[in-house]
Design a protein around this motif. Structure first.
Motif, PDB file in Angstrom:
ATOM      1  N   ALA A 111       0.830  -1.208   0.000  1.00 44.84           N
ATOM      2  CA  ALA A 111       0.000   0.000   0.000  1.00 44.84           C
ATOM      3  C   ALA A 111       0.862   1.255   0.000  1.00 44.84           C
ATOM      4  O   ALA A 111       0.570   2.232  -0.710  1.00 44.84           O
ATOM      5  CB  ALA A 111      -0.926  -0.013   1.216  1.00 44.84           C
ATOM      6  N   SER A 161      -1.134   6.615  -6.195  1.00 44.83           N
ATOM      7  CA  SER A 161      -2.443   5.951  -6.163  1.00 44.83           C
ATOM      8  C   SER A 161      -3.337   6.579  -5.092  1.00 44.83           C
ATOM      9  O   SER A 161      -2.899   6.846  -3.975  1.00 44.83           O
ATOM     10  CB  SER A 161      -2.280   4.457  -5.874  1.00 44.83           C
ATOM     11  OG  SER A 161      -1.609   3.813  -6.934  1.00 44.83           O
ATOM     12  N   LEU A 204      -6.462   2.291  -4.727  1.00 41.89           N
ATOM     13  CA  LEU A 204      -5.937   1.221  -3.874  1.00 41.89           C
ATOM     14  C   LEU A 204      -7.004   0.168  -3.594  1.00 41.89           C
ATOM     15  O   LEU A 204      -6.730  -1.041  -3.641  1.00 41.89           O
ATOM     16  CB  LEU A 204      -5.430   1.799  -2.554  1.00 41.89           C
ATOM     17  CG  LEU A 204      -4.037   2.441  -2.550  1.00 41.89           C
ATOM     18  CD1 LEU A 204      -3.737   3.050  -1.190  1.00 41.89           C
ATOM     19  CD2 LEU A 204      -2.969   1.430  -2.915  1.00 41.89           C
ATOM     20  N   THR A 210       1.036   4.086  -2.970  1.00 47.98           N
ATOM     21  CA  THR A 210       0.698   5.454  -2.574  1.00 47.98           C
ATOM     22  C   THR A 210       1.786   6.430  -3.015  1.00 47.98           C
ATOM     23  O   THR A 210       1.496   7.536  -3.484  1.00 47.98           O
ATOM     24  CB  THR A 210       0.505   5.539  -1.049  1.00 47.98           C
ATOM     25  OG1 THR A 210      -0.551   4.655  -0.658  1.00 47.98           O
ATOM     26  CG2 THR A 210       0.153   6.950  -0.625  1.00 47.98           C
TER      27      THR A 210
END
Length: 564
Positions: free
Chosen positions: A296, A304, A309, A300
């Motif tokens: 994640a 994103s 996500l 990011t």
């Protein structure tokens, strides 16, 4: 004589004799040794098992009757410490063979006068190897009864249904637990039951995550389970997905709580999140969600959004999360290697990460060779259709990309440029020159015109680039920087480039470092061709070290150029 009485001595003796030359084997042995060796050789597997049983019985008698340990502990130590028992038998100096009925008596007699460190068989009975528990042996204790808290917590685990090997894992990962005072461990276990968890589930959590018994980690467990309950995931599902297979791995509930909080923040719909977690439990349980958090964060940083996500996780491929991360990282390095702009890379990842994570791309150099293209063309192809990378994964055969009209036009311009330099069309010299003069035809002509604009005549520039084609393989701004340094800063005339065209091939850093030492050469200055063309070792010994302040100035120059 003690060696002769020991059958193990004869086993090793027989092995050496069988491997010796024939003439050595035929030498007579002592009749008593020979007879005893034959007797030892005939010991059957059944006899050895019987000897082990007798030894275990003797150890149980010693631990339970003589030492006064609880029967549960004594039995476990006698039956589940084979290495300790074998070592003990080796120490015995018995007058009778080990298959004699008095072997138990011999062990009892030995232990009466040779006290043992009881922590060794105790730790081995928990499944620990000597290499794992040797540093855990207390330096000031030999007998288990001296550590009352150890036995107290051992009994607490046993009563709760935790097995011996599971206790060994707990001891390795959370040793402090076995030092808790009376009632502390039981209260920590009860805190889990107060959450409404069954005894079997609490036992499973403890075995899979020994650290939950240390500090306030039970709070993290409660938080994680509460999130799961809220979205509709029950304790039974968690129990099914906790794994005890890898003894070296344990769950970090703090990390699992973090990843669950992240997913809860990304998904506003609880039923959608519940379906995702049940479909892809690896997102939570693989390395306690650490790879999911890394994934994640990686996406990011590439720009994103939350919605992107959540869309990515819904499409997450059915592979290990770690494998997905490594594939995306390789793709990132691949795009960076071919000089794709950061914004363009972000666009690719934001829209195509779900399948990129499942693909293992070939290496950039391999792919450039197979496709027969340069990095600029490859970037353009990927930007136009990122899904073309599906054809470039490991194990697939890659076909060269078809030529474009732009490439053909560039080749024609390069050919015309070389004809203007004096090369004959369709000749071998022309083909070799096409490979030497790297760059588009328009770029080559632009760089040539720039050199002419400096005041050099057309013929001189033509001779320069024929002698050193690398001159035109540089961008115009780099050529301009080199010319400005030599002409404007050092004061050399433009004619220096005609006499010594290769000076434009050297890097600007090398020029500044070498030619910056001229003030320290005390009249020994030669042509810049000599200063730039010699090796580093020759330059330092002939031009730097001959002046008292030369080495210091040399180092100062290197630092100055490094930080420019």
């Amino acid at each position: 004589m003690s060696l002769i009485r020991n059958p193990r001595f004869f086993f090793s003796l027989l092995k050496r004799v069988s491997q010796a030359p024939l003439e050595t084997q035929t030498k007579p042995l002592n009749s008593r040794c020979h007879a005893t060796a034959i007797a030892g050789e005939k010991l059957s597997l059944k006899t050895r098992i019987e000897n082990q049983r007798k030894a275990q019985a003797a150890m149980l008698d010693y631990f339970y009757i003589t030492r006064g340990l609880q029967f549960l502990v004594a039995e476990s130590m006698s039956k589940n410490a084979p290495l300790f028992n074998a070592n003990l038998l080796e120490k015995l100096d018995c007058d009778t063979p080990h298959d004699d009925p008095d072997i138990a008596l011999s062990i009892t007699r030995f232990l009466r006068f040779h006290p043992i460190n009881e922590f060794e068989p105790f730790f081995e009975s928990l499944g620990l190897k000597p290499s794992e528990y040797s540093h855990l042996l207390p330096s000031d204790k030999m007998f288990l009864n001296e550590d009352a808290f150890l036995l107290e917590n051992y009994n607490t685990f046993w009563i709760y249904g935790v097995g011996l090997k599971q206790m060994g894992k707990i001891f390795k990962e959370a040793r402090v637990v076995f030092g808790y005072e009376r009632g502390v461990l039981a209260s920590k276990i009860k805190a889990f039951e107060d959450l409404g968890l069954s005894k079997s589930f609490v036992s499973r959590i403890i075995v899979c995550s020994p650290s939950v018994l240390v500090g306030d980690m039970n709070v993290e467990v409660a938080k994680a389970l509460e999130i799961l309950r809220t979205i509709g995931v029950g304790v039974d599902w968690v129990d099914e997905n906790l794994s005890e297979e890898d003894e070296d791995e344990s769950y970090d509930w703090r990390s699992m709580h973090r990843v669950l909080s992240l997913l809860r923040d990304l998904f506003l719909n609880d039923s959608e999140l519940c379906e995702l977690i049940k479909k892809r439990p690896r997102l939570v349980f693989e390395d306690s969600g650490e790879w999911t958090l890394f994934l994640a964060g990686f996406l990011t940083k590439l720009g994103s959004s939350k919605s992107e996500l959540s869309s990515f996780f819904l499409k997450f491929p059915g592979i290990e999360v770690k494998k997905c991360v490594l594939n995306l990282r390789h793709c990132f390095l691949f795009l960076k290697k071919i000089n794709m702009e950061c914004d363009e890379m972000g666009k690719v990842f934001r829209s195509h990460s779900s399948w990129l994570g499942a693909c293992s791309l070939k290496k950039p150099r391999t792919l450039l060779d197979r496709l027969n293209v340069g990095t600029k063309r490859l970037c353009q192809v990927i930007q136009e259709n990122p899904e073309v990378m599906k054809k470039w994964t490991m194990g697939l055969k890659v076909q060269p990309l078809p030529p474009t009209g732009e490439e053909e036009t560039s080749r024609l311009m390069k050919t015309q440029f070389l004809i203007n330099l004096g090369y004959e069309e369709n000749s071998e010299e022309m083909e070799r020159a096409v490979k030497k003069f790297r760059g588009r035809g328009s770029e080559l002509q632009q760089r040539f015109d720039f050199l002419v604009s400096l005041g050099l005549n057309d013929k001189d520039v033509r001779n320069m680039v024929n002698a050193f084609p690398q001159i035109l393989c540089q961008a115009s701004d780099l050529l301009e920087a080199k010319v400005n340094y030599i002409v404007n800063e050092l004061g050399y005339p433009f004619s220096i480039f005609v006499a010594f065209p290769s000076c434009l091939v050297f890097t600007l850093q090398r020029m500044k470092l070498r030619l910056g030492m001229i003030p320290f050469m005390e009249g020994r200055v030669k042509a810049i061709s000599s200063l730039l063309g010699c090796s580093d070792q020759h330059f330092v010994s002939h031009y730097v070290n001959r002046h008292p302040d030369g080495p210091k100035h040399w180092e100062d120059l290197k630092k100055q150029i490094l930080y420019e």
